[in-house]
Structure formats: C-alpha cells, structure tokens
Design an enzyme around this catalytic site. Structure first.
Site, PDB file in Angstrom:
ATOM      1  N   HIS A 141       1.690   4.465  -2.859  1.00 13.95           N
ATOM      2  CA  HIS A 141       1.793   5.928  -2.704  1.00 13.95           C
ATOM      3  C   HIS A 141       3.173   6.389  -3.163  1.00 13.95           C
ATOM      4  O   HIS A 141       3.317   7.412  -3.838  1.00 13.95           O
ATOM      5  CB  HIS A 141       1.613   6.329  -1.228  1.00 13.95           C
ATOM      6  CG  HIS A 141       0.193   6.254  -0.733  1.00 13.95           C
ATOM      7  ND1 HIS A 141      -0.851   6.895  -1.362  1.00 13.95           N
ATOM      8  CD2 HIS A 141      -0.345   5.637   0.348  1.00 13.95           C
ATOM      9  CE1 HIS A 141      -1.967   6.668  -0.686  1.00 13.95           C
ATOM     10  NE2 HIS A 141      -1.692   5.898   0.353  1.00 13.95           N
ATOM     11  N   HIS A 147       0.831  -1.203   0.000  1.00 11.56           N
ATOM     12  CA  HIS A 147       0.000   0.000   0.000  1.00 11.56           C
ATOM     13  C   HIS A 147       0.871   1.260   0.000  1.00 11.56           C
ATOM     14  O   HIS A 147       0.735   2.134  -0.862  1.00 11.56           O
ATOM     15  CB  HIS A 147      -0.910  -0.009   1.235  1.00 11.56           C
ATOM     16  CG  HIS A 147      -1.816   1.184   1.347  1.00 11.56           C
ATOM     17  ND1 HIS A 147      -3.157   1.130   1.045  1.00 11.56           N
ATOM     18  CD2 HIS A 147      -1.569   2.469   1.713  1.00 11.56           C
ATOM     19  CE1 HIS A 147      -3.693   2.328   1.223  1.00 11.56           C
ATOM     20  NE2 HIS A 147      -2.749   3.164   1.640  1.00 11.56           N
ATOM     21  N   GLU A 148       1.794   1.340   0.951  1.00 11.44           N
ATOM     22  CA  GLU A 148       2.646   2.539   1.058  1.00 11.44           C
ATOM     23  C   GLU A 148       3.545   2.666  -0.159  1.00 11.44           C
ATOM     24  O   GLU A 148       3.849   3.764  -0.611  1.00 11.44           O
ATOM     25  CB  GLU A 148       3.463   2.507   2.349  1.00 11.44           C
ATOM     26  CG  GLU A 148       2.625   2.541   3.632  1.00 11.44           C
ATOM     27  CD  GLU A 148       1.576   3.641   3.653  1.00 11.44           C
ATOM     28  OE1 GLU A 148       1.782   4.691   3.002  1.00 11.44           O
ATOM     29  OE2 GLU A 148       0.525   3.446   4.297  1.00 11.44           O
ATOM     30  N   HIS A 191       3.524   6.590  -6.884  1.00 12.84           N
ATOM     31  CA  HIS A 191       2.779   7.755  -7.380  1.00 12.84           C
ATOM     32  C   HIS A 191       3.673   8.996  -7.290  1.00 12.84           C
ATOM     33  O   HIS A 191       3.700   9.833  -8.183  1.00 12.84           O
ATOM     34  CB  HIS A 191       1.520   7.937  -6.520  1.00 12.84           C
ATOM     35  CG  HIS A 191       0.412   8.698  -7.173  1.00 12.84           C
ATOM     36  ND1 HIS A 191      -0.756   9.001  -6.526  1.00 12.84           N
ATOM     37  CD2 HIS A 191       0.279   9.230  -8.405  1.00 12.84           C
ATOM     38  CE1 HIS A 191      -1.558   9.672  -7.338  1.00 12.84           C
ATOM     39  NE2 HIS A 191      -0.945   9.826  -8.481  1.00 12.84           N
TER      40      HIS A 191
HETATM   41 ZN   LIG Z   1      -3.045   5.225   1.828  1.00  9.93          ZN
END
Ligand SMILES: [Zn+2]
Length: 696
Positions: free
Chosen positions: A478, A474-475, A481
């Site tokens: 980010h 998940h991290e 991105h």
């Molecule tokens: Zn998040």
C-alpha cells in the site's frame, strides 16, 4: 493567508513534515476550526460567484483548502491511533462531530454540485487533461449517487431511505451482538473439557467465576466458540455450540432479536434507492464506483473460479472424511466435526510451530530483505532520514532514484513497527501527505507504515512470525502505491480515487514475495546461528498455506455469489422480501458451488454483517477479485524470472511501477492492469499459488 494566531499553531504549518514534537492537544480545536471556517468561507464565495467556474478559479482553490484541512486532521487522527493518551483522545473526539458534519454538508451542497456540473458542461472541459476530466466525472458521480440530481419532490424520500438504512444496519449489528451474548454452554464436569486448550479452559472458568458459579462457561464469542469447535473431544458439546451459533439472531431464537425481518426491509430499501437513481437493482449501484462493470461480469468471474476450485474442494472434503473415519472413528462427518477433524488432520500432516519459524526472521534481516526486494524491483534507494516523530521508537526514511542530475527525491515514510500500549491494534498504511503539483506548488508523498509487532527483548533483535512478515510486506505494498505515484493531481494521486475492488492489488502482490524460496534465503538468518531458513521447514510452510484451499475458496465464492445475486436478482419492488425467498436463494447458490451443505436450520444470512451492516453489499466478491489481480500480476514476475534464478526482474518491476503504481486513480484499474499484463486478468495464477493445479 496566515494571520498571527494561526502562525503560532504548529498544526497549521504545512511547510515541511508535521511538527510532532511541538503539536499539542490544545492546538487541535483552534487549528481545525479555523481550517473548517476557511473552507466554508471559500465554498460560500465560490458558489456565490456568477458565471461559469474554471479549473484554476474553482477546483484548484477548493483542492488547496481541502488539502490543508485533510492534512491537519490527518495528523490528529494519526496521533489518536498511535499515541492514544487521554488528552489526545479527548482532543480528537471533541472535533470529530464537527468534522463529520462539515464533510456531510459538502457532499450534499447542491450549489457546489451545480458549479461542478457547469464546469463539466463548459467549453473549458474539452481542453482539460483526461485526468482532470476523470476527476470531474468522479465528483459528479458521487454527488449523483447521494441523490443530488433527483427532482426536489423525491429528495425527502431519498433522505428517509438513507436514514432508515443506517438505523436498520445498526439494529442488525446490535441484534447479532445481543444474540451472541445471550447463549452460553455450561460444563460442570472436568472430563467434558477433554481436548480444549488450557488457556481457553482458564478463560471459561473465569467467566463462570465472574458469575459466582461453579464449572466452566463457554460462549459464542470467537475466542471461546472457535477453540471448542476445533478442539473439544465432546461431540455433543460441539453440536450444541454449532447449532446455537448458526441460528443466532434468527426466528429460532428470541423473537425480538430476529434479523430476518430487517433483512427483508434492508433489501427493499436498497432496491427503492437503486430505482430512484435510475438503476435496475442495487447490485448495479454498488458497482458504479468499482472496477467491475456489471453484475453479470462479476457472476461470470465467480462461476469461472468456482468451476475450477470445486473439484479441489471435493477432494479436500473426501480426504477429510477418510481421515475422520480412519483416525477419529467418525463414520459420518457432521458440520460440527469439520473444524475438529480439520485441525487434527492439519496437525498430523504439517505440524511445525510458529515459534520455530520465528527464529529465522530477526527484524534487521527482514527489513534488509524487504528494502532489497524494493531496490531490486524499482531501482530506488531507501535511506535513513531525520524528522520529528511521535515516539523515539519510530524511524523515518527517504526514497531516492537516480535522476539526470544526481539522486532525486521520490518520497518519505515513517516506520512504526512495535506494539505500544498507546497504539491501536492491527497494521495499516496511511497518507501523511500526497503527491501533487498545482498552481500553489508541489509536494512529494509521505506515508505512515504502522504495525504491532513484538519489540526487541533482552538485547536481542525482535523476531517476527511469518504472518508478521506477510503483514509488513502487505502494508508496504500500500505504501509503495502511495509513494511511487507519478500523478500530479491530488484527487487521483497514489491510492486516491483507486476503485475499491482494486485497492488491494499492490498490497497482496507484495505478500507473494514472502513465499518465494530465493527471496526468503536473502531475508532469513537464525537469530543464534545466522543460518537461512532450511528447505524442509519451508516445504512445510508452503503445504500448510495451501491446506484445504479448495474448501476455503468455494466457501468465499458461496458468500460472494449469494451477496451479488441477492442484490441483483431478488425482486424487492413490492416491499420487504420474505426471509424464505432469501433462504431459497442461498440454497440454490449452495447447490451450485458448495461441497458441504449445512443443515436446513442453519441461518447464515442473519449474521452476514458484511453485507447487512458493513459496506460490502454487492461487494463481497472484492476479496477474491483483488486476489486474482495480484496473483496474476505476480505471475508476470515468475515468467520474467524463469530460468534466471530470481524473479526480482527490474524490467518487469519498471513496468509494474509505470503502469500500476505510478498512475494511481488517474485511469481505470482494468486499463492499468491490461497495460501491465498485456491482456485481461485470469484466475489461473491464483489457483496455482493456492495449490489448486490439476495433476497431469
Ligand atoms: Zn490492505
């Protein structure tokens, strides 16, 4: 621009990576003060200049000065989070009020607003790139939403509304906390504890002991309340705890802690604010900076999902009722039986231990797997690199891609995986530096990836739970991105300027890979035998993941719909909204989407902090919204990989990078999604991933 005193301060050295080995708490105040002064002086000079501002003469120097302050303060904030020793805490807190004051002052600076407006209305505007036009548009929008364009005689009232709203929000939280702490259930007889896990009993005993009393004290705090509802065999105890919890901060408890009147007042103030800004209601205001366009569109989205999820929720509930009747002797399933019966059903059906799964996820194998997924999708290399860090345990990596003249640098990231006593809890990605190219130069992006996983023990590598692995992916989503952006403008590069309800797309997207059999085969190796994750265990993990997903989905939809309609449909123009009206709307929403209707005395709104004391007003829907986007985006990889044995398809990966990750906030998130997927988002993939698929 550097004079002798600043040259000696490592926090003011922006030439390369932060000099973590040299930066000391005593550098903070002089560095931050000099940067704030620099920014203030610049704003004063630029706003005093006569004539129409230009991008190069106005926006660029503002960006440059702002970036220096943001980066230096970013380092301080980062150290406060990952190296929270008293000296750093003190240095951070000493400057926090000053920095907050500075940013608030910029947001309300009307002379600055006028300059942005003048540039927006000047002939130069038409010659600017669409991205720069968008940045100016966003800037003006944010000033407007802070009331900058109101007539002078309305500004004091607008200010009053803001202040009263923050006071009411703070009071709402305080009431809820006080009401939570005001109630306790005492158990005097050990037989009354049947079913409750040992650690929870011990905590309850310690709580009683702290007051010098015999017996066990259970509270409405989550770590005490939840296990009682899940495990206590004593149905009366569960019922009493449930009622106490459900009526917190309402007129059914202490009158001075009743959040009902606060809710009515908050709604009236939000309504007034919306009308002053020229909108019909607060839901419209909330959606201005978001991806969704109108409350009607969001409501349509929620209703569509509800219609599809409700049959599965009904099935979940029937199954639970049948199990409770047959196995637990509960002829009617009361609300205080739901968590209890669910836990028993889950154990009966999908029992496996996290401990068992953990043995298959040693850290080096997981990282290899993660980097392998990234390499396969985006054709980039992740290589160890060197830079000063804040702890010897922290690693540093560079990302490279093939260029015309050999490897090309894409960005860097720090990886700080293990828990330490000086690190704040949770996991997060933060920017150390953002990509930009401007008159003053250019930089590649740098990210911090921080987790709180267990470290290695006894010469063996650390092992992660599947939840840990999901968090890491998940991290990292980010992080990608932020790192794979191709945008040159600071204000919209990476995650900057991305709509609030779309920010979780790349992160939730990455989580999906952790549920793929093929991917898991490549990133698991039993810590003793080296064997990959067995199929039987994998099947149990998938089944447990989707357990009661129908019921969970309609619950989230109930909250989302209630929040949106409360801020969009309830008339608050003639003063505080009576709490009866709020409860009536909730009943209406429940009749539409819920499968389990709570008792009439249930007071859910009185503890709905997300929307009354957090930033989620008319925005609670964002959780589901982003999940739909990420599941639908992932489906493109499933389609591309169908029949090929792997969904790590580089062409689809290249497109995801180009259309979603690369563009950051430089264009609307919906445009990016459509460019990638070739159509509007659909809810089907999320339903399928959650096991909500109609049987043929
Ligand atoms: Zn998040």
């Amino acid at each position: 621009m550097q004079n002798d005193s600043t040259a000696a301060n490592p926090l003011l050295d922006f030439s390369a990576m932060p000099r973590f080995e040299d930066i000391k708490p005593e550098h903070v105040e002089p560095a931050i003060r000099s940067l704030i002064d620099e920014n203030r002086a610049l704003i004063e000079r630029l706003t005093a200049e006569p004539g129409t501002p230009t991008w190069d003469g106005f926006v660029s120097p503002m960006d440059e000065a702002g970036e220096r302050l943001g980066r230096a303060w970013g380092v301080v904030g980062h150290l406060h989070s990952v190296f929270d020793v008293p000296e750093w805490r003190e240095a951070y807190n000493a400057m926090l009020p000053e920095i907050s004051r500075f940013y608030a002052e910029v947001g309300q600076n009307l002379a600055l607003f006028e300059k942005y407006k003048a540039l927006h209305d000047s002939p130069e505007f038409a010659t600017l790139s669409p991205v720069r036009q968008r940045i100016l548009g966003h800037g003006l929008r944010d000033f407007r939403l802070s009331g900058a364009e109101l007539p002078d005689d309305q500004k004091p009232r607008f200010q009053e509304i803001q202040e009263e709203q923050s006071q009411l929000a703070a009071k709402f939280s305080e009431n809820l906390l006080d009401a939570t702490n005001a109630h306790a259930e005492w158990v005097s007889d050990e037989a009354g504890l049947a079913g409750i896990p040992d650690d929870v009993r011990q905590a309850a005993r310690a709580a009683a002991e702290a007051e010098g009393k015999p017996g066990w004290k259970f509270t409405l705090q989550m770590p005490s309340y939840l296990p009682v509802l899940q495990y206590a065999d004593d149905r009366e105890l569960r019922a009493r705890m449930y009622r106490a919890y459900a009526t917190r901060a309402s007129e059914l408890g202490k009158p001075e802690l009743d959040n009902g009147p606060l809710i009515g007042r908050i709604l009236a103030l939000r309504d007034e604010e919306a009308r002053m800004l020229g909108y019909r209601n607060f839901a419209e205001v909330s959606l201005v900076p978001k991806m969704a366009d109108t409350p009607e569109q969001v409501l349509g989205f929620l209703r569509d999902l509800a219609a599809k999820a409700k049959p599965f929720a009904e099935k979940d509930l029937e199954e639970l009722k049948a199990f409770a009747r047959a196995e637990l002797g509960l002829d009617t399933l009361e609300p205080w039986d739901v968590a209890y019966a669910s836990e028993k059903l889950r154990q009966a059906r999908y029992a496996y231990s996290d401990q068992e799964v953990k043995q298959y996820f040693p850290e080096p194998k997981v990282l290899d797997g993660l980097f392998g997924v990234i390499r396969a999708l985006y054709r980039v290399d992740i290589l160890p690199d060197e830079a000063p860090t804040w702890d010897p345990d922290v690693r540093f990596f560079r990302i490279e891609k093939d260029g015309a003249d050999g490897p090309e640098l894409v960005g860097h990231f720090y990886l700080d995986l293990h828990a330490r006593s000086t690190k704040r809890g949770g996991a997060w990605m933060d920017s150390a530096r953002s990509r930009h190219r401007n008159t003053w130069g250019s930089d590649t992006p740098v990210a911090y990836l921080v987790c709180n996983f267990p470290g290695p023990v006894g010469g063996k590598p650390a092992t992660f739970t599947h939840d840990d692995v999901l968090t890491l992916f998940h991290e990292c989503g980010h992080g990608l991105h932020h790192l794979l952006t191709q945008v040159d403008e600071l204000a919209v590069s990476g995650i900057h300027g991305v709509e609030w309800d779309a920010v979780e797309l790349p992160s939730q997207f990455m989580e999906n890979f952790c549920w793929e059999w093929d991917v898991l085969q490549g990133m698991t190796a039993h810590v003793d035998t080296g064997a990959p994750l067995p199929r039987a265990l994998y099947d149990k993990m998938i089944a447990a993941k989707n357990f009661q997903s129908g019921m969970q989905t309609v619950r989230q939809l109930e909250f989302s719909m209630f929040d949106l309609r409360l801020h969009g449909e309830v008339d608050a123009s003639s003063g505080p909204v009576p709490i009866e009206r709020v409860m009536a709307l909730l009943d209406e929403v429940r009749r539409e989407v819920a499968v389990m209707i709570p008792p009439a005395w249930h007071r859910f709104p009185h503890s709905f902090s997300h929307i009354f004391a957090g930033g989620y007003a008319a925005g609670y829907y964002s959780y589901k919204w982003a999940e739909v986007l990420s599941a639908d985006a992932f489906e493109a990889f499933e389609e591309a990989g169908a029949g090929k044995g792997s969904l790590l398809d580089p062409e689809t990966g290249e497109r995801f990078w180009r259309e979603i990750l690369a563009v950051g906030g430089s264009r609307p998130a919906l445009d990016s999604f459509k460019a990638f997927r070739g159509r509007e988002p659909r809810v089907d993939a999320l339903l399928r991933h959650s096991g909500m698929v109609a049987q043929a």
